[in-house]
Write an enzyme that holds these catalytic residues in place. Structure first.
Site, PDB file in Angstrom:
ATOM      1  N   GLU A  31       0.823  -1.212   0.000  1.00 42.88           N
ATOM      2  CA  GLU A  31       0.000   0.000   0.000  1.00 42.88           C
ATOM      3  C   GLU A  31       0.859   1.264   0.000  1.00 42.88           C
ATOM      4  OE1 GLU A  31      -3.115   0.705  -0.496  1.00 42.88           O
ATOM      5  OE2 GLU A  31      -3.587  -1.391  -0.853  1.00 42.88           O
ATOM      6  N   TYR A 114      -6.105   7.047   4.992  1.00 48.96           N
ATOM      7  CA  TYR A 114      -6.161   6.052   3.918  1.00 48.96           C
ATOM      8  C   TYR A 114      -5.370   4.798   4.297  1.00 48.96           C
ATOM      9  CZ  TYR A 114      -5.326   3.360  -0.172  1.00 48.96           C
ATOM     10  OH  TYR A 114      -5.255   2.296  -1.024  1.00 48.96           O
ATOM     11  N   ASP A 132      -9.158   6.260  -2.340  1.00 54.52           N
ATOM     12  CA  ASP A 132      -7.992   6.735  -3.089  1.00 54.52           C
ATOM     13  C   ASP A 132      -8.506   7.276  -4.421  1.00 54.52           C
ATOM     14  OD1 ASP A 132      -8.657   4.505  -4.534  1.00 54.52           O
ATOM     15  OD2 ASP A 132      -6.666   3.601  -4.502  1.00 54.52           O
TER      16      ASP A 132
END
Ligand code: SF4
Length: 310
Positions: A31, A114, A132
């Site tokens: 990520e 996030y 996102d």
């Protein structure tokens, strides 16, 4: 709609390495790399990174130069520095195990809303939303939002993640955005949620999401590449990375322009003039073997420019 998404994801997901076992460290590294970077670009970096640093402990213990070298070319190097800083905290305070609660994750360096949501949902399968660029585009089109705001998007993502398996629904939204609902040419006819999609029904896909144009600035930079006989270059270290010396105006010395290259950093276009030759007395510069130090993609581009000219 969530059922269509999850079913589609089960049948169409790409076989990405971090999806093999959903190891929290692997998910986290992936990520971090995927922020600002496409999957195809990140994949070889991901494999190399985890081969060299297979555990959180090894990342925490690693020399920062090695971490940056493994990251070199991906850009946004603060991501790598934060990842290592967070790994050190995890080793020191959490026994080397990625925390599985949202608040603790958010307290780690470099982990925002996030990233915490991504690790919580993808690694731990807990219902935390993520938004996102891909999710923003998909949700805005499905709901037909042209004036959406961040809060509205996070609330919609939050509602969705509670309706299905969190790991599946969040990844389905991202995967749909990456592989079907692309920015320029969404493939609506094969989209699993087209019957729910306002943009598809109204033919407004190309108007959603609204793109805010940021002014582009072009900066002209001068770099000097000074090459030593035994294959080393005069370089200086900036935040862990090594670069050629940059100047506002040509310094004293014998420098000859060897070429120009262009580079884009976020919304800044750079025009880079590259000079080779000798410099006058300089401090803060060291002779370095180019291939043995971590460098940014701009520095690599400058190096290639001088080599092309030789
Ligand atoms: Fe995107 Fe088209 Fe699917 Fe709507 S129908 S989500 S615009 S690909």
């Amino acid at each position: 709609m969530h059922e269509d998404l999850v079913r589609w994801f089960a049948q169409n997901q790409r076989g990405l390495p971090w999806r093999a076992a959903y190891d929290p460290y692997h998910v986290w590294v992936s990520e971090v790399m995927l922020q600002q970077t496409q999957v195809e670009t990140a994949l070889p970096y991901y494999e190399r990174f985890l081969t060299a640093l297979p555990t959180i402990q090894s990342l925490a213990d690693a020399d920062e130069q090695l971490v940056l070298k493994l990251w070199a070319g991906l850009g946004y190097y603060s991501r790598a520095r934060n990842l290592q800083a967070a790994a050190k905290v995890v080793v020191q305070n959490h026994g080397g195990i990625v925390p599985s609660d949202y608040e603790t994750l958010r307290s780690l360096p470099g982990i925002g809303q996030y990233m915490a949501g991504a690790v919580m949902s993808i690694a731990f399968n807990e219902p935390h939303p993520i938004v996102d660029g891909n999710v923003r585009r998909v949700l805005s089109r499905i709901f037909g939002w042209t004036g959406e705001n961040a809060r509205q998007l996070w609330e919609a993502a939050d509602r969705l993640v509670r309706l299905a398996e969190p790991r599946a629904i969040n990844q389905a939204l991202m995967e749909l955005g990456a592989t079907v609902c692309s920015f320029k040419s969404p493939r609506c006819l094969v989209c699993p949620v087209n019957r729910h999609c306002v943009a598809f029904k109204t033919g407004t896909q190309d108007q959603i999401p609204v793109v805010k144009k940021r002014p582009e600035t072009i900066r002209v930079l001068l770099f000097a590449v000074v090459h030593h006989r035994n294959g080393r270059y005069l370089m200086k270290q900036q935040k862990g990375l090594w670069e050629f010396p940059m100047f506002g105006e040509l310094p004293s010395g014998t420098l000859v322009k060897t070429g120009t290259c262009r580079h884009t950093i976020t919304h800044h276009r750079l025009e880079v003039n590259v000079y080779v030759g000798k410099l006058g007395d300089d401090t803060g510069l060291e002779w370095k073997e180019f291939s043995s130090v971590p460098v940014s993609s701009l520095t690599r581009k400058i190096w290639t420019t001088t080599n092309k000219a030789v």
